[in-house]
Write an enzyme that holds these catalytic residues in place. Structure first.
Site, short mmCIF file in Angstrom:
data_model
loop_
_atom_site.label_atom_id
_atom_site.label_comp_id
_atom_site.label_asym_id
_atom_site.label_seq_id
_atom_site.Cartn_x
_atom_site.Cartn_y
_atom_site.Cartn_z
N LYS A 35 0.87 -1.38 0.02
CA LYS A 35 0.08 -0.12 -0.03
C LYS A 35 0.83 1.20 0.04
CE LYS A 35 -1.83 -2.31 3.03
NZ LYS A 35 -2.20 -3.19 4.09
N VAL A 65 -6.67 -2.87 -1.46
CA VAL A 65 -7.91 -2.65 -0.60
C VAL A 65 -8.75 -3.88 -0.78
CG1 VAL A 65 -9.76 -1.01 -0.29
CG2 VAL A 65 -7.56 -0.23 -1.44
N GLY A 90 -3.04 -13.25 17.32
CA GLY A 90 -2.38 -13.01 15.67
C GLY A 90 -3.08 -12.24 14.76
N GLU A 108 -0.27 -7.17 14.75
CA GLU A 108 1.14 -7.38 14.72
C GLU A 108 1.65 -6.86 16.03
OE1 GLU A 108 2.84 -6.06 11.28
OE2 GLU A 108 1.28 -7.00 9.95
N ASP A 126 -3.41 2.54 8.37
CA ASP A 126 -3.47 1.54 7.58
C ASP A 126 -5.02 1.82 6.69
OD1 ASP A 126 -3.37 -1.47 6.44
OD2 ASP A 126 -5.22 -1.52 7.32
N LYS A 184 -5.63 2.94 2.62
CA LYS A 184 -6.79 2.34 1.71
C LYS A 184 -7.56 3.40 1.18
CE LYS A 184 -6.03 -2.12 4.05
NZ LYS A 184 -6.50 -2.99 5.20
N GLY A 204 -5.62 -11.87 4.53
CA GLY A 204 -5.38 -13.04 4.06
C GLY A 204 -4.48 -13.34 2.90
#
Ligand SMILES: NC(=O)c1ccc[n+]([C@@H]2O[C@H](COP(=O)([O-])OP(=O)(O)OC[C@H]3O[C@@H](n4cnc5c(N)ncnc54)[C@H](OP(=O)(O)O)[C@@H]3O)[C@@H](O)[C@H]2O)c1
Length: 348
Positions: A127, A154, A209, A212, A223, A227, A319
């Site tokens: 990104k 995105v 998990g 981070e 983030d 996007k 993912g």
């Protein structure tokens, strides 16, 4: 189609698996035969213009090695030699899957610029270069008559950008509201459902998990901002970058804020928003059960169109396999554009 893959982490490895699994289908359905002519990770590169075996690269990475230590064609170091690597591989497309570093995007920007100046098409899921230099990169692509695609930036596998762009044909987007970050969504949902403080919900997100070890890009809203900038440039043709976005994250958001929202039958989400007042990111309330009231790592985008009214898209927003699927989609798109329009050679 000769491809060079930069970054062989979670997304890069899923891509190599998909390239091997889908080889037959890509050829039968689209006439596309991707050939891997180069790979690079943080420690080295491996280049073979005749083609590398995806399974061999995967196995080597899964054993913890750098592609630079692969037999015959691997070389360690050379991280400053991207241009020479791309040139010597004979690549027609580069795929950029190195980490998103929003504070220092320059390396990835330079790599994309250089590749496109060499006449290579580019697929990018990182990104950072787009959120900080999208108008310039689009111009470089256009000047060099190559294609730049970034659908995985995105919504991961959910085709948010293509969908939003289609919505603008014959109509006009008046405003956009979107939930685009799974980590913050998990934290806010957890706080509301379990009456947990921000700190406890964040610790749980790290333990499971979802977040981070350094989750600041997510919880401080960067983030989502990256996007929403990409979406604004792509679908609404706004020439904006990260500095123009007003950003409020969810760090330390009080539990009471969420409790009071619940009493009003609302959920609190970290919302990226584009409207007449500009581009901004911040926590906001959405009615329980509305399209933006998505759980966990789901993403949701609601566009208000001038004539059609509100339309929404909901889907998984993260993912490795999903993002690798977006890369395949972009490769097919580039292949179809080049074979139809005769731009670039894109040899099999
Ligand atoms: N994972 C997702 O769900 C998702 C969704 C959408 C977008 N993305 C984006 O996709 C990108 C990749 O994500 P990921 O989860 O695959 O990250 P990752 O697992 O950390 O992998 C990053 C890869 O990039 C390599 N790398 C680092 N610096 C490099 C350099 N200078 N030159 C060449 N390679 C370099 C790393 O090398 P080593 O192997 O040597 O460490 C590693 O192979 C990120 O920009 C991310 O934001 C990810």
């Amino acid at each position: 189609m000769r491809v060079f893959l930069f970054g062989v982490g979670v997304v890069g490895r899923h891509l190599l698996r998909l390239m091997a699994e889908e080889r037959r289908a890509l050829s039968d359905r689209h006439g596309l035969v991707p050939r891997l002519v180069g790979v690079a990770d943080s420690r080295g590169r491996c280049i073979c213009p005749d083609g590398l075996d995806e399974q061999a690269v995967l196995q080597h990475k899964e054993q913890g090695g750098s592609v630079g230590t692969m037999a015959r064609w691997g070389t360690l170091g050379g991280t400053g030699e991207d241009v020479e690597s791309i040139r010597s591989s004979g690549a027609e497309v580069i795929i950029e899957t190195t980490p998103t570093n929003l504070r220092e995007p320059i390396r990835a920007i330079e790599r994309l610029r250089a590749a496109m100046a060499l006449g290579c098409h580019a697929v990018c899921v990182n990104k950072a270069p787009l959120a900080t230099a999208m108008p310039a990169l689009v111009e470089v692509a256009s000047y060099n008559r190559v294609h730049l695609r970034y659908s995985g930036t995105v919504g991961a596998g959910t085709p948010v950008l293509a969908w939003a762009e289609r919505c603008t044909l014959g109509d006009r987007i008046l405003s956009t509201r979107a939930v685009l970050n799974g980590t913050t969504n998990f934290i806010l949902t957890r706080m509301a459902d379990h009456a947990e403080t921000f700190e406890a919900a964040l610790a749980e997100a790290v333990r499971l998990g979802y977040a981070e070890t350094d989750p600041s890009n997510d919880i401080d809203g960067l983030d989502t901002a990256a996007k929403i900038v990409i979406l604004a440039n792509h679908a609404m043709r706004l020439r904006v970058g990260l500095p123009q976005v007003r950003i409020t994250g969810i760090r330390g958001i009080p539990l009471d804020h969420l409790r009071q929202a619940r009493e009003r039958r609302c959920s609190v989400k970290l919302i990226g928003q584009i409207d007449a007042e500009g581009v901004r990111v911040g926590p906001a309330e959405v009615p329980v059960g509305s399209p933006l009231d998505v759980p966990g790592s789901m993403n949701a985008v609601t566009l208000t169109l001038e004539r059609t009214g509100e339309v929404s898209l909901v889907g998984r927003g993260a993912g490795g396999r999903e993002t690798a699927t977006a890369i395949i989609r972009d490769l097919v798109d580039i292949w179809q554009c080049t074979t139809r329009a005769g731009i670039g050679s894109a040899r099999a």
